[in-house]
Design an enzyme around this catalytic site. Structure first.
Site, PDB file in Angstrom:
ATOM      1  N   ASP A   1       3.866  -5.525  11.393  1.00  0.00           N
ATOM      2  CA  ASP A   1       2.698  -4.557  10.814  1.00  0.00           C
ATOM      3  C   ASP A   1       3.308  -3.177  10.948  1.00  0.00           C
ATOM      4  O   ASP A   1       2.620  -2.206  11.620  1.00  0.00           O
ATOM      5  CB  ASP A   1       1.484  -4.516  11.297  1.00  0.00           C
ATOM      6  CG  ASP A   1       0.564  -3.965  10.363  1.00  0.00           C
ATOM      7  OD1 ASP A   1       0.730  -3.426   9.467  1.00  0.00           O
ATOM      8  OD2 ASP A   1      -0.809  -3.973  10.861  1.00  0.00           O
TER       9      ASP A   1
ATOM     10  N   ASN B   1       0.586  -1.162   0.114  1.00  0.00           N
ATOM     11  CA  ASN B   1      -0.063   0.018  -0.240  1.00  0.00           C
ATOM     12  C   ASN B   1       0.762   1.285  -0.120  1.00  0.00           C
ATOM     13  O   ASN B   1       0.650   2.027   0.832  1.00  0.00           O
ATOM     14  CB  ASN B   1      -0.821  -0.004   1.264  1.00  0.00           C
ATOM     15  CG  ASN B   1      -0.300  -0.049   2.485  1.00  0.00           C
ATOM     16  OD1 ASN B   1       0.717  -0.373   2.759  1.00  0.00           O
ATOM     17  ND2 ASN B   1      -1.013   0.608   3.501  1.00  0.00           N
TER      18      ASN B   1
ATOM     19  N   ASP C   1      -4.126  -3.822   1.351  1.00  0.00           N
ATOM     20  CA  ASP C   1      -4.223  -3.126   2.626  1.00  0.00           C
ATOM     21  C   ASP C   1      -5.667  -2.404   2.565  1.00  0.00           C
ATOM     22  O   ASP C   1      -5.971  -1.895   1.501  1.00  0.00           O
ATOM     23  CB  ASP C   1      -3.260  -2.170   3.151  1.00  0.00           C
ATOM     24  CG  ASP C   1      -2.481  -2.784   4.449  1.00  0.00           C
ATOM     25  OD1 ASP C   1      -1.373  -2.660   4.346  1.00  0.00           O
ATOM     26  OD2 ASP C   1      -3.300  -3.208   5.108  1.00  0.00           O
TER      27      ASP C   1
ATOM     28  N   HIS D   1       4.221   6.775  10.580  1.00  0.00           N
ATOM     29  CA  HIS D   1       3.293   7.879  10.301  1.00  0.00           C
ATOM     30  C   HIS D   1       4.219   9.131  10.704  1.00  0.00           C
ATOM     31  O   HIS D   1       4.720   9.060  11.716  1.00  0.00           O
ATOM     32  CB  HIS D   1       2.107   7.633  10.881  1.00  0.00           C
ATOM     33  CG  HIS D   1       1.300   6.498  10.274  1.00  0.00           C
ATOM     34  ND1 HIS D   1       0.796   6.552   9.228  1.00  0.00           N
ATOM     35  CD2 HIS D   1       0.636   5.389  10.788  1.00  0.00           C
ATOM     36  CE1 HIS D   1       0.037   5.736   8.873  1.00  0.00           C
ATOM     37  NE2 HIS D   1      -0.069   4.857   9.870  1.00  0.00           N
TER      38      HIS D   1
HETATM   39  O1  DOR Z   1      -2.663   0.076  11.219  1.00  0.00           O
HETATM   40  C1  DOR Z   1      -2.455  -0.082  10.058  1.00  0.00           C
HETATM   41  N1  DOR Z   1      -1.641   0.599   9.296  1.00  0.00           N
HETATM   42  N2  DOR Z   1      -2.903  -1.636   9.662  1.00  0.00           N
HETATM   43  C2  DOR Z   1      -2.519  -1.531   8.300  1.00  0.00           C
HETATM   44  O2  DOR Z   1      -2.864  -2.649   7.956  1.00  0.00           O
HETATM   45  C3  DOR Z   1      -1.834  -0.694   7.441  1.00  0.00           C
HETATM   46  C4  DOR Z   1      -1.175   0.230   8.165  1.00  0.00           C
HETATM   47  C5  DOR Z   1      -0.719   1.499   7.519  1.00  0.00           C
HETATM   48  O3  DOR Z   1      -0.278   1.130   6.233  1.00  0.00           O
HETATM   49  O4  DOR Z   1      -0.659   2.301   8.034  1.00  0.00           O
HETATM   50 ZN    ZN Z   2      -0.412  -3.682   7.511  1.00  0.00          ZN
HETATM   51 ZN    ZN Z   3      -3.658  -4.581   7.999  1.00  0.00          ZN
END
Ligand code: DOR
Ligand code: ZN
Ligand code: ZN
Ligand code: ZN
Length: 390
Positions: free
Chosen positions: A265, A52, A112, A269
């Protein structure tokens, strides 16, 4: 160089089936280079980079870029995960074969967000995957049950006024996909299992011979929706943090092999995307540099796993699931070694600002944790040593 290893535990290099690096698209939060550094410091010798990105990794050009950039950086093998569907909408199958046969030799396909919800599309993907000998890793959730969901549906979310995310949204899709995988005689991998009911569904599916594997994240082993009371969006993640009884069941399921492995995971961010009100914050938390310690805390200290078991859930099983012939195995004489050295008795204090990721969104800020990675070797070469990248 000689590594002093008295009293330490030697493990096969860790393999992460589920890492979000943000290249291409959000290099302000993580790049293949910074993510590789975090991985090496966390004891990893291979990671699977989720699809993603922006643009989505749904074609050979992007997956080859990710693979080559990882090799150029040279700290960890970065295996791109190909998107099952074109773009993020999940309406049309991507050309899995082209990606599987590209230079990156994509071995795992996933999506995703609200993807592969359509049962016919999932069935086609599973059938296609058998022919290609690749695995479909499903981010299981029924999107029609999670509209606007912000937290685990239960007493705590209700009290705080958050829209709930029912366990059934995950469990219904996992059950459906196990049935579809059996029908297609295909291999299915279930991403980030978060509820006790999903563990029951997996045990049932495995009992009847379904070729299904599953992963659990370190944060779902340790943290619960008790964290909602802090109102701190660092705790916002998909799937959401669940209850104590869910976490307890996930730990036992991992110990018993109903859940095969640990995957981070890892989701970096930016500050502005996390340090905002709960409803606006992006879901996800850092995981690569803290995974081993959380496993030591939740699984080894509790007696659920010994270090042999840690090798299984952090390295051997993920390497098998991801079809990596050169990872997760004991070394034969003369074979270049992928190894991780851990000091099981040492402790460290987590500081987000000191982690190698560009982002700093760790839910473990200030926590003192057991288990320090003292050295990581990729094909016989040191990539990390005493907290420094080599
Ligand atoms: O919390 C999440 N963040 N879960 C996911 O599956 C995707 C991920 C993201 O890309 O930030
Ligand atoms: Zn993920
Ligand atoms: Zn996920
Ligand atoms: Zn998609």
């Amino acid at each position: 160089e000689i590594v002093e290893a008295g009293g330490q535990v030697l493990l096969p290099g860790f393999v992460d089936l589920h890492t979000h690096l943000r290249e291409p698209g959000r290099e302000d939060t993580e790049t293949i280079e910074t993510g590789s550094a975090a991985a090496a410091l966390g004891g990893y010798t291979a990671v699977f980079a989720m699809a993603n990105t922006d643009p989505v990794a749904d074609n050979a050009v992007i997956v080859d870029h990710v693979w080559r950039r990882g090799q150029e950086v040279g700290l960890v093998d970065v295996h791109p995960v190909g998107a099952v569907t074109v773009g993020l909408k999940g309406e049309k199958l991507a050309e899995l074969g082209t990606m599987a046969k590209s230079q990156a030799q994509v071995k795992v396909f996933s999506d995703d967000g609200l993807c592969v919800a359509d049962p016919l599309l999932m069935r086609r993907a599973l059938e296609y995957s058998t022919a290609l000998d690749v695995v479909i890793a499903q981010h299981a959730e029924e999107p029609r049950l999670t509209v606007g969901a912000q937290a685990h549906e239960g007493e705590r979310a209700a009290r705080l006024g958050y829209t709930g995310w029912p366990a059934a949204a995950e469990e219904s899709i996992v059950a459906r996909d196990c049935l579809l995988a059996r029908h297609a005689n295909a291999r299915l991998h279930v991403c980030h299992v978060s509820t006790s009911g999903t563990a029951d569904v997996l045990a049932w599916a495995k009992d009847r011979g379904t070729k299904v594997s599953a992963e659990v994240t370190p944060h779902h082993l340790l943290l619960t929706d008790e964290r909602l009371a802090t109102y701190d969006p660092v705790n916002k993640v998909n799937p959401p943090l669940r209850t104590e009884s869910d976490a307890e069941k996930l730990r036992t399921a991992l110990a018993e092999g109903v859940i095969d492995c640990v995957a981070t995971d890892h989701a970096p961010h930016a500050v502005q995307d996390k340090d905002t009100e709960w409803s606006a914050a992006r879901p996800g938390m850092l995981g690569l540099q803290t995974a081993l310690s959380i496993v030591a805390e939740t699984m080894v200290r509790t007696g659920l796993l010994d270090w042999r078991g840690v090798a299984r859930v952090m390295s051997e099983r993920p390497a098998e699931i991801g079809n990596l012939a050169d990872q997760g195995r004991p070394i034969a004489v003369g074979e270049p070694a992928n190894l991780t050295l851990v000091d099981p008795d040492a402790e460290w204090t987590v500081r987000g600002a000191e982690l190698a990721s560009i982002a700093a969104n760790t839910p473990y800020e200030g926590m003192r944790l057991p288990g320090v990675v003292t050295a990581t070797l990729l094909r016989g070469r040191l990539t990390a040593r005493d907290g420094k990248v080599c």
